[in-house]
Design a protein around this motif. Structure first.
Motif, PDB file in Angstrom:
ATOM      1  N   LYS A  63      10.021   6.238   7.726  1.00 26.98           N
ATOM      2  CA  LYS A  63       8.992   5.223   8.083  1.00 26.98           C
ATOM      3  C   LYS A  63       7.650   5.877   8.953  1.00 26.98           C
ATOM      4  O   LYS A  63       6.582   5.196   9.085  1.00 26.98           O
ATOM      5  CB  LYS A  63       9.654   4.139   8.873  1.00 26.98           C
ATOM      6  CG  LYS A  63      10.819   3.352   8.277  1.00 26.98           C
ATOM      7  CD  LYS A  63      10.439   2.719   7.047  1.00 26.98           C
ATOM      8  CE  LYS A  63      11.682   2.168   6.141  1.00 26.98           C
ATOM      9  NZ  LYS A  63      11.013   1.491   4.883  1.00 26.98           N
ATOM     10  N   ALA A  64       7.885   7.007   9.637  1.00 25.04           N
ATOM     11  CA  ALA A  64       6.729   7.428  10.323  1.00 25.04           C
ATOM     12  C   ALA A  64       5.601   7.823   9.439  1.00 25.04           C
ATOM     13  O   ALA A  64       5.830   8.307   8.228  1.00 25.04           O
ATOM     14  CB  ALA A  64       7.229   8.481  11.273  1.00 25.04           C
ATOM     15  N   GLU A  65       4.228   7.830  10.191  1.00 28.70           N
ATOM     16  CA  GLU A  65       3.280   8.062   9.181  1.00 28.70           C
ATOM     17  C   GLU A  65       2.903   9.474   9.623  1.00 28.70           C
ATOM     18  O   GLU A  65       2.460  10.311   8.961  1.00 28.70           O
ATOM     19  CB  GLU A  65       2.239   7.268   9.766  1.00 28.70           C
ATOM     20  CG  GLU A  65       2.292   5.797   9.258  1.00 28.70           C
ATOM     21  CD  GLU A  65       1.111   4.761   9.530  1.00 28.70           C
ATOM     22  OE1 GLU A  65       0.045   5.316  10.103  1.00 28.70           O
ATOM     23  OE2 GLU A  65       1.315   3.488   9.097  1.00 28.70           O
ATOM     24  N   LYS A  66       3.145  10.098  10.902  1.00 31.13           N
ATOM     25  CA  LYS A  66       2.635  11.525  11.382  1.00 31.13           C
ATOM     26  C   LYS A  66       4.064  12.307  11.456  1.00 31.13           C
ATOM     27  O   LYS A  66       5.207  11.856  12.312  1.00 31.13           O
ATOM     28  CB  LYS A  66       2.046  11.323  12.520  1.00 31.13           C
ATOM     29  CG  LYS A  66       0.808  10.954  12.560  1.00 31.13           C
ATOM     30  CD  LYS A  66      -0.189  10.726  13.759  1.00 31.13           C
ATOM     31  CE  LYS A  66      -1.358   9.980  13.816  1.00 31.13           C
ATOM     32  NZ  LYS A  66      -2.117   9.830  14.899  1.00 31.13           N
ATOM     33  N   TYR A  67       4.012  13.374  10.727  1.00 33.74           N
ATOM     34  CA  TYR A  67       5.045  14.266  10.910  1.00 33.74           C
ATOM     35  C   TYR A  67       4.667  15.349  10.371  1.00 33.74           C
ATOM     36  O   TYR A  67       3.885  15.734   9.826  1.00 33.74           O
ATOM     37  CB  TYR A  67       6.381  13.654  10.014  1.00 33.74           C
ATOM     38  CG  TYR A  67       5.954  13.570   8.484  1.00 33.74           C
ATOM     39  CD1 TYR A  67       6.409  14.690   7.682  1.00 33.74           C
ATOM     40  CD2 TYR A  67       5.537  12.568   7.944  1.00 33.74           C
ATOM     41  CE1 TYR A  67       5.965  14.522   6.221  1.00 33.74           C
ATOM     42  CE2 TYR A  67       4.988  12.488   6.759  1.00 33.74           C
ATOM     43  CZ  TYR A  67       5.369  13.765   5.817  1.00 33.74           C
ATOM     44  OH  TYR A  67       5.080  13.422   4.279  1.00 33.74           O
ATOM     45  N   SER A  68       5.851  16.526  10.594  1.00 30.27           N
ATOM     46  CA  SER A  68       5.557  17.932  10.005  1.00 30.27           C
ATOM     47  C   SER A  68       6.711  18.692   9.513  1.00 30.27           C
ATOM     48  O   SER A  68       7.890  18.020  10.025  1.00 30.27           O
ATOM     49  CB  SER A  68       5.046  18.846  11.498  1.00 30.27           C
ATOM     50  OG  SER A  68       3.881  18.205  11.969  1.00 30.27           O
ATOM     51  N   THR A  77       0.870  -1.252   0.225  1.00 38.07           N
ATOM     52  CA  THR A  77       0.036   0.127  -0.101  1.00 38.07           C
ATOM     53  C   THR A  77       0.947   1.169  -0.073  1.00 38.07           C
ATOM     54  O   THR A  77       0.563   2.132  -0.807  1.00 38.07           O
ATOM     55  CB  THR A  77      -1.078   0.129   1.229  1.00 38.07           C
ATOM     56  OG1 THR A  77      -1.817  -1.271   1.305  1.00 38.07           O
ATOM     57  CG2 THR A  77      -1.650   1.347   1.298  1.00 38.07           C
ATOM     58  N   VAL A  78       2.012   1.286   0.903  1.00 40.83           N
ATOM     59  CA  VAL A  78       2.829   2.189   0.874  1.00 40.83           C
ATOM     60  C   VAL A  78       3.536   2.628  -0.361  1.00 40.83           C
ATOM     61  O   VAL A  78       3.784   3.683  -0.909  1.00 40.83           O
ATOM     62  CB  VAL A  78       3.984   2.087   2.056  1.00 40.83           C
ATOM     63  CG1 VAL A  78       4.916   3.193   1.965  1.00 40.83           C
ATOM     64  CG2 VAL A  78       2.988   2.325   3.434  1.00 40.83           C
ATOM     65  N   ALA A  79       3.898   1.469  -1.115  1.00 43.31           N
ATOM     66  CA  ALA A  79       4.612   1.555  -2.320  1.00 43.31           C
ATOM     67  C   ALA A  79       3.589   2.261  -3.373  1.00 43.31           C
ATOM     68  O   ALA A  79       4.185   2.996  -4.141  1.00 43.31           O
ATOM     69  CB  ALA A  79       5.192   0.240  -2.749  1.00 43.31           C
ATOM     70  N   ARG A  80       2.354   1.931  -3.518  1.00 53.44           N
ATOM     71  CA  ARG A  80       1.295   2.318  -4.525  1.00 53.44           C
ATOM     72  C   ARG A  80       1.083   3.853  -4.073  1.00 53.44           C
ATOM     73  O   ARG A  80       1.218   4.807  -5.060  1.00 53.44           O
ATOM     74  CB  ARG A  80       0.188   1.673  -4.241  1.00 53.44           C
ATOM     75  CG  ARG A  80       0.148   0.202  -4.786  1.00 53.44           C
ATOM     76  CD  ARG A  80      -1.112  -0.291  -5.105  1.00 53.44           C
ATOM     77  NE  ARG A  80      -2.192  -0.435  -3.840  1.00 53.44           N
ATOM     78  CZ  ARG A  80      -2.003  -1.419  -2.906  1.00 53.44           C
ATOM     79  NH1 ARG A  80      -1.381  -2.594  -3.122  1.00 53.44           N
ATOM     80  NH2 ARG A  80      -2.844  -1.379  -1.911  1.00 53.44           N
ATOM     81  N   MET A  81       1.168   3.996  -2.812  1.00 50.80           N
ATOM     82  CA  MET A  81       0.875   5.347  -2.154  1.00 50.80           C
ATOM     83  C   MET A  81       2.092   6.376  -2.666  1.00 50.80           C
ATOM     84  O   MET A  81       2.139   7.295  -3.458  1.00 50.80           O
ATOM     85  CB  MET A  81       0.904   5.608  -0.725  1.00 50.80           C
ATOM     86  CG  MET A  81       0.468   7.082  -0.496  1.00 50.80           C
ATOM     87  SD  MET A  81       0.983   7.173   1.378  1.00 50.80           S
ATOM     88  CE  MET A  81       2.425   7.049   1.573  1.00 50.80           C
TER      89      MET A  81
END
Length: 471
Positions: A431-436, A372-376
């Protein structure tokens, strides 16, 4: 011998011949109770005899003795039940002898002869006070439902005999047991002694002299008490009367020495009839004791051997049971341990399978997530389009990652801040999903509220340096 007159003597002789009762005085009393009506008295006795199935003395008739006590009533329900002849003040019951008497020497019981004599199982319940007889049951004469002598009645008779004897001759006498004959016989068996039997005839001329001078003399009392179990009974009472007939007491004073044999039989070892001096009495009793000693010693040794064998068997049984219980306990423990091991193994196998399944699911989920991440990434990379060349409307952006890695790209100044996030997501650096995305000088966090702004409006044109701050 009492002379009852010619006519009465003839009736007595005829009555004795028909009934085979040897006690002449007893026959006279029976006839007297029936008003010297020979036909009535004979009818009463013979009807009783026919109902019992035996006529005359069992010793002469050859009928085998059953060796049992039997209570008999007048209901006629069994073949051994007896008819009861009645006359005013008299109840006359007959039963077979409840044991057999073995005559002969001591260790030679093989000469056993069953003496199943007819004897009175109830008692002559006289209301004729002049004869001095009483009903041992204390009930009214003529009561057909009165039972034969029970154990308690036999003990009561024994107590009465001892009390009457002591009133007449004092308290120093052989130690007569205050229980029935069969209980006394059992006591002698258990104590490995002979049973000394004394039958008391109160009206006999020699009774008083014999009791006072011989039976109650010091040497006789001492010898009897040391070597015998003693039982006494009056021939006026039920058991004493039965024993006088069973032992064929023809002369008084009468003593006998018996011992228990097998199957509720007794061995008659010695009869002592007629008056005896203390010396004669001691000589006879000493001879009986001497002759019986081997038998009694053998019986005692045999009983001790049986007790020892029984105790040994019980100890062996107890040891076997203990060993068996220990083996069973060990087997139970082994089974419990085996079951515990099997449970633990099953639990470990279950956990292993659960772990493998969890690992498989995690791997599958990780693979799916990675895909999924790769597709994203691919989709977001495509959404960015082709990187524009340098120009006045192009913004140069530098992104620093927490790992120290740096990435640069050019964006059109009209691109949104969201494009910068899509760019970071398209890279395989985080690798983190939440960042700024944050700028240092001045520090500005480009959060969700700034995503729709263009790079120019957000103050990032013509160039910007941002770093990724993981939440």
């Amino acid at each position: 011998m009492v002379d009852y007159g010619v006519e009465s003597n003839d009736k007595l002789a005829y009555f004795q011949a028909v009934t085979r009762l040897e006690d002449r005085d007893l026959c006279a009393e029976i006839l007297a109770a029936h008003g010297w009506d020979l036909e009535l008295a004979v009818s009463a006795i013979t009807s009783t005899s026919s109902s019992g199935g035996v006529s005359g003395a069992a010793g002469s008739s050859g009928q085998p003795d059953t060796g049992e006590w039997r209570d008999v009533d007048a209901s006629g329900r069994e073949s051994s039940d007896m008819a009861i002849a009645q006359s005013p003040g008299l109840v006359w019951k007959l039963i077979t002898l409840p044991f057999s008497v073995i005559s002969g020497g001591l260790g030679l019981v093989s000469g056993a002869v069953g003496l199943g004599f007819w004897v009175a199982g109830g008692v002559l319940n006289y209301s004729l006070g002049m004869l001095g007889w009483r009903s041992p049951s204390g009930g009214a004469t003529g009561d057909e439902s009165s039972p034969l002598t029970s154990i308690s009645a036999a003990a009561s008779e024994a107590l009465d005999f001892v009390a009457a004897f002591e009133r007449e001759y004092g308290s120093f006498h052989p130690g007569f047991v205050t229980e029935g004959f069969m209980d006394a016989l059992q006591r002698s068996r258990q104590s490995f002694k002979l049973l000394f039997v004394y039958l008391h005839s109160p009206d006999h001329l020699d009774t008083s002299a014999f009791c006072g001078g011989t039976l109650c003399s010091d040497p006789v009392v001492a010898f009897v008490n040391e070597n015998f179990v003693s039982w006494g009974g009056s021939i006026r009472a039920s058991e004493g009367f039965k024993m006088s007939n069973s032992l064929k007491a023809s002369r008084f004073p009468f003593c006998a020495v018996v011992m228990a044999a097998s199957n509720q039989r007794i061995a008659l070892l010695q009869q002592i009839e007629g008056p005896q001096s203390p010396e004669q009495m001691l000589a006879i009793l000493q001879k009986v004791v001497e002759d019986s000693t081997p038998v009694l010693v053998a019986a005692r040794l045999e009983a001790e051997e049986r007790r020892n064998n029984t105790r040994l068997r019980e100890e062996q049984d107890a040891a076997y049971r203990a060993a068996l219980e220990a083996d069973q306990a060990r087997e139970r423990q082994r089974k419990e341990e085996q079951e515990q091991l099997e449970r633990e193994a099953a639990e470990a196998e279950r956990k292993r399978k659960e772990y493998e399944e969890a690992q498989k699911r995690a791997a599958q989920e990780a693979a799916e997530k990675e895909a999924t991440v790769a597709r994203m990434r691919q989709e977001k990379a495509l959404s960015l389009g082709v990187e524009p060349d340098k120009g006045p409307n192009v913004t140069q952006v530098l992104v620093r990652f927490p790992t120290g890695e740096r990435k640069e790209r050019r964006f059109r100044s009209t691109a949104t801040v969201q494009s910068l996030y899509d760019y970071v997501d398209s890279l395989d650096c985080l690798k983190a999903e939440k960042y700024s995305l944050v700028s240092n000088f001045p520090r500005v966090v480009y959060g969700p509220e700034k995503l729709p702004l263009s790079l120019k409006d957000a103050g990032l044109h013509p160039q910007a340096s941002l770093f990724v701050e993981v939440e």
